[in-house]
Design a protein around this motif. Structure first.
Motif, PDB file in Angstrom:
ATOM      1  N   LYS A 172      39.407  53.531 -35.095  1.00 21.32           N
ATOM      2  CA  LYS A 172      39.435  53.460 -33.635  1.00 21.32           C
ATOM      3  C   LYS A 172      38.267  54.211 -33.003  1.00 21.32           C
ATOM      4  O   LYS A 172      38.197  54.338 -31.783  1.00 21.32           O
ATOM      5  CB  LYS A 172      40.748  54.040 -33.111  1.00 21.32           C
ATOM      6  N   THR A 173      37.375  54.725 -33.830  1.00 24.55           N
ATOM      7  CA  THR A 173      36.263  55.548 -33.352  1.00 24.55           C
ATOM      8  C   THR A 173      34.959  54.752 -33.413  1.00 24.55           C
ATOM      9  O   THR A 173      34.686  54.066 -34.399  1.00 24.55           O
ATOM     10  CB  THR A 173      36.135  56.828 -34.199  1.00 24.55           C
ATOM     11  N   ALA A 174      34.171  54.829 -32.370  1.00 24.57           N
ATOM     12  CA  ALA A 174      32.886  54.125 -32.330  1.00 24.57           C
ATOM     13  C   ALA A 174      31.988  54.631 -33.448  1.00 24.57           C
ATOM     14  O   ALA A 174      31.954  55.842 -33.729  1.00 24.57           O
ATOM     15  CB  ALA A 174      32.206  54.346 -30.983  1.00 24.57           C
ATOM     16  N   PRO A 175      31.236  53.717 -34.109  1.00 19.95           N
ATOM     17  CA  PRO A 175      30.374  54.141 -35.218  1.00 19.95           C
ATOM     18  C   PRO A 175      29.425  55.281 -34.863  1.00 19.95           C
ATOM     19  O   PRO A 175      29.195  56.175 -35.681  1.00 19.95           O
ATOM     20  CB  PRO A 175      29.612  52.858 -35.563  1.00 19.95           C
ATOM     21  N   LYS A 176      28.870  55.263 -33.646  1.00 17.82           N
ATOM     22  CA  LYS A 176      27.898  56.308 -33.282  1.00 17.82           C
ATOM     23  C   LYS A 176      28.552  57.690 -33.215  1.00 17.82           C
ATOM     24  O   LYS A 176      27.871  58.708 -33.359  1.00 17.82           O
ATOM     25  CB  LYS A 176      27.240  55.968 -31.937  1.00 17.82           C
ATOM     26  N   ASP A 177      29.872  57.702 -32.975  1.00 23.27           N
ATOM     27  CA  ASP A 177      30.595  58.979 -32.992  1.00 23.27           C
ATOM     28  C   ASP A 177      31.088  59.328 -34.395  1.00 23.27           C
ATOM     29  O   ASP A 177      31.113  60.495 -34.789  1.00 23.27           O
ATOM     30  CB  ASP A 177      31.783  58.920 -32.033  1.00 23.27           C
ATOM     31  N   LEU A 178      31.470  58.298 -35.149  1.00 24.42           N
ATOM     32  CA  LEU A 178      32.022  58.545 -36.484  1.00 24.42           C
ATOM     33  C   LEU A 178      30.975  59.084 -37.452  1.00 24.42           C
ATOM     34  O   LEU A 178      31.302  59.864 -38.353  1.00 24.42           O
ATOM     35  CB  LEU A 178      32.642  57.259 -37.033  1.00 24.42           C
ATOM     36  N   VAL A 179      29.699  58.664 -37.281  1.00 22.00           N
ATOM     37  CA  VAL A 179      28.665  59.119 -38.225  1.00 22.00           C
ATOM     38  C   VAL A 179      28.480  60.629 -38.178  1.00 22.00           C
ATOM     39  O   VAL A 179      27.954  61.218 -39.126  1.00 22.00           O
ATOM     40  CB  VAL A 179      27.303  58.426 -37.964  1.00 22.00           C
ATOM     41  N   ARG A 180      28.911  61.274 -37.076  1.00 28.68           N
ATOM     42  CA  ARG A 180      28.820  62.726 -36.987  1.00 28.68           C
ATOM     43  C   ARG A 180      30.019  63.414 -37.627  1.00 28.68           C
ATOM     44  O   ARG A 180      30.071  64.644 -37.701  1.00 28.68           O
ATOM     45  CB  ARG A 180      28.691  63.145 -35.518  1.00 28.68           C
ATOM     46  N   ARG A 181      30.990  62.630 -38.035  1.00 23.81           N
ATOM     47  CA  ARG A 181      32.183  63.185 -38.694  1.00 23.81           C
ATOM     48  C   ARG A 181      32.216  62.868 -40.190  1.00 23.81           C
ATOM     49  O   ARG A 181      32.658  63.688 -40.992  1.00 23.81           O
ATOM     50  CB  ARG A 181      33.441  62.629 -38.025  1.00 23.81           C
ATOM     51  N   ALA A 182      31.795  61.648 -40.555  1.00 22.32           N
ATOM     52  CA  ALA A 182      31.853  61.236 -41.965  1.00 22.32           C
ATOM     53  C   ALA A 182      30.734  60.259 -42.257  1.00 22.32           C
ATOM     54  O   ALA A 182      30.369  59.441 -41.410  1.00 22.32           O
ATOM     55  CB  ALA A 182      33.205  60.589 -42.276  1.00 22.32           C
TER      56      ALA A 182
END
Length: 557
Positions: free
Chosen positions: A374-384
């Protein structure tokens, strides 16, 4: 059966030959293993047998290669197909049909074999390679290791006189690798099939070889001999040989059984040095501050997250297949976890779920407090960040420079961040900016993909079969890189069939079977208790819990 006569190969645009002075013979009914560091030209030598070099790859071949009396310069690959079966490093590039059974039959159809003969051979091959339950499955739905077995099976069904195999066990779990190698040994011993094979995981294959051909450095003449003779001088060697060199055993052992017979004195020495015994990986799980205190993390903000990843009763069903069943897992900062299990156990599915590529059927998954799918890729890349089984799947630009520029933009990082990371991960001459990613070695391509993922500085780093195609030196560099990242606070989860990598690197091992967790604990406890997943040193020195040659060397010192 196979004859190389002073062969050299120079690719278009290259200043020097990739291989030169290749002059040896592979007798009928022998298994010959081609060994050497990455980049010495092993795949080129194999390609010259099937005619792919130079008819498909281009370049200039000097000298002469003959297979069953046919000159590969004057016979194109299709004119050698009835005598040579080839399986390359990438099984996906090998497939022509959509389902397992059709793929096994395709080569025989091309040769015009009778339907009853085809049916019998398909059934035999399904049984030999443990593929019976997969016969109707679409190839696209198989795991990487299952695809590897199908690729091998598709060249076995036409019953070629010669098999050419490039890294045939690289994607296979230990049990599946043993099954495939046992099949190859039966073909050699019972049917007189000639096998020429390149393989980096020598611990799996060296005991099956009749002869070894060592390519020590690019352009150097090959060294031929028995496995024991070549291992005495080879720059690449498995842990059993490394332990033999450390203990000054002569001749060098090639199997765990041989080494165990000689290890009595060594076990006694280690017993006397119990104070130096390994404390066992897995301490991080309970007392993370003790493990990490040796080195101040370069990214203290990573340690602020309570858990880079958590799953609770996570289940995934795809195409009526239960890929994951009730997985509950917590990953802590600075921890390295090895996901292990047979092909199709659900390792890649779990990694893909953690980066949002697969939606959970039930249960929950959180990465850095976010729900991945449910998370946008541009935000997820900073998490995993995920480095897939084929690093090239992550690379789409025409040059290394363009890849790094795109990575900086995607991560919102300052320009030059990715390039600086790449230089840090790969010191020395490094990689030229204008080279195409497809022209890099396996190790260089993996390092570039790792730099691309790390540009966003994700607290959670996921790697799927990261040692495929890597020689021992490249694997040692990768271990050093990942240890440093863990010391900085990154949590690392890697899916691997490489038991030696897990022994070197992992604090914790999670064993999966049919989508379920069947074991979860410190590496020294989980792998030593498993006949399939124990490293060679653990098998040799059991019941003592030593995992690597480095641990033994440190204790003896």
């Amino acid at each position: 059966m196979i004859r190389f006569e002073d062969v050299s190969v120079t690719y278009d645009g290259a200043l020097e030959p990739t291989v030169r002075g290749i002059d040896f013979e592979v007798p009928e009914g022998e298994l010959v293993l081609l060994v050497g560091p990455s980049g010495v030209g092993k795949s080129t030598v194999l390609g010259a047998v099937s005619g792919l070099v130079p008819h498909f790859t281009g370049g200039t071949l000097r000298g002469r290669v003959t297979v069953a009396g046919r000159d590969t310069r004057t016979h194109k690959p299709r004119e050698l197909a009835d005598v040579v079966g080839t399986v390359g490093q990438d099984p996906l590039s090998h497939f022509v049909t959509d389902t397992v059974e059709d793929e096994l039959a395709y080569g025989m159809e091309s040769l015009g074999l009778a339907p009853d003969v085809m049916r019998r051979r398909v059934e035999e091959t399904l049984d030999l390679l443990g593929l019976t339950s997969l016969r109707d499955r679409p190839i696209a739905t198989l795991s990487g290791g299952q695809q590897q077995r199908v690729a091998i099976g598709s060249v076995l069904t036409p019953h070629p006189k010669v098999l050419v195999l490039d890294e045939p066990t690289s994607a296979l779990d230990p049990a599946a690798a043993e099954e495939v190698l046992a099949v190859l040994q039966r073909l050699v011993h019972d049917l007189g099939t000639t096998v020429l094979m390149a393989e980096h995981r020598l611990e799996r294959v060296i005991q099956y070889a009749d002869q070894l051909v060592l390519l020590p450095t690019p352009g150097a003449a090959p060294v031929l001999g028995t496995p024991a003779e070549v291992m005495a001088v080879s720059p690449v060697y498995p842990p059993v040989v490394a332990l033999g060199r450390l203990a000054n055993w002569t001749p060098l052992p090639l199997t765990v059984r041989d080494a165990r017979r000689r290890a009595k004195d060594l076990r006694q020495q280690l017993e006397e040095r119990q104070g130096n015994a390994p404390k066992g990986r897995g301490e991080l799980r309970d007392q993370p501050h003790r493990t990490r205190s040796r080195k101040q993390p370069a990214h203290p903000e990573l340690l602020g997250a309570n858990h880079p990843a958590q799953t609770n009763a996570l289940s995934v069903t795809r195409a009526h297949i239960h890929a994951l069943r009730h997985i509950t897992l917590t990953v802590t900062p600075g921890e390295t976890i090895a996901l292990m299990g047979r092909n199709g156990a659900g390792k890649s599915t779990l990694l893909n779920t953690l980066v949002g590529l697969v939606r959970p059927t039930s249960g929950s998954v959180h990465v850095g407090g976010a729900v991945p799918h449910k998370t946008a890729p541009k935000d997820l890349v900073r998490r995993a960040g995920l480095v897939p089984q084929e690093p090239r799947d992550l690379l789409y630009a025409d040059t290394v420079r363009a890849e790094c520029t795109a990575a900086d933009q995607d991560a919102g990082a300052p320009p030059g961040t990715c390039r600086a990371l790449l230089s840090e991960l790969l010191p020395g001459p490094g990689i030229a900016d204008d080279i195409h990613p497809r022209d890099l070695s396996e190790g260089q391509r993996l390092t570039l993909a790792l730099a691309v993922v790390l540009t966003a500085n994700p607290p959670l780093l996921l790697l799927d079969e990261p040692t495929r195609g890597l020689d021992y030196a490249a694997k040692a560099r990768l271990v050093t890189i990942l240890r440093d990242l863990a010391a900085r606070g990154h949590a690392i989860v890697l899916a691997t069939h490489d038991v030696e990598l897990a022994a070197e690197l992992a604090h914790r091992v999670v064993l999966l079977a049919d989508g379920e967790v069947i074991a979860d604990g410190p590496t020294s406890e989980v792998v030593v208790a498993s006949p399939s997943f124990a490293p060679q040193v653990a098998k040799i020195l059991a019941p003592q819990k030593w995992l690597t040659v480095a641990e033994v060397r440190e204790a003896l010192a």
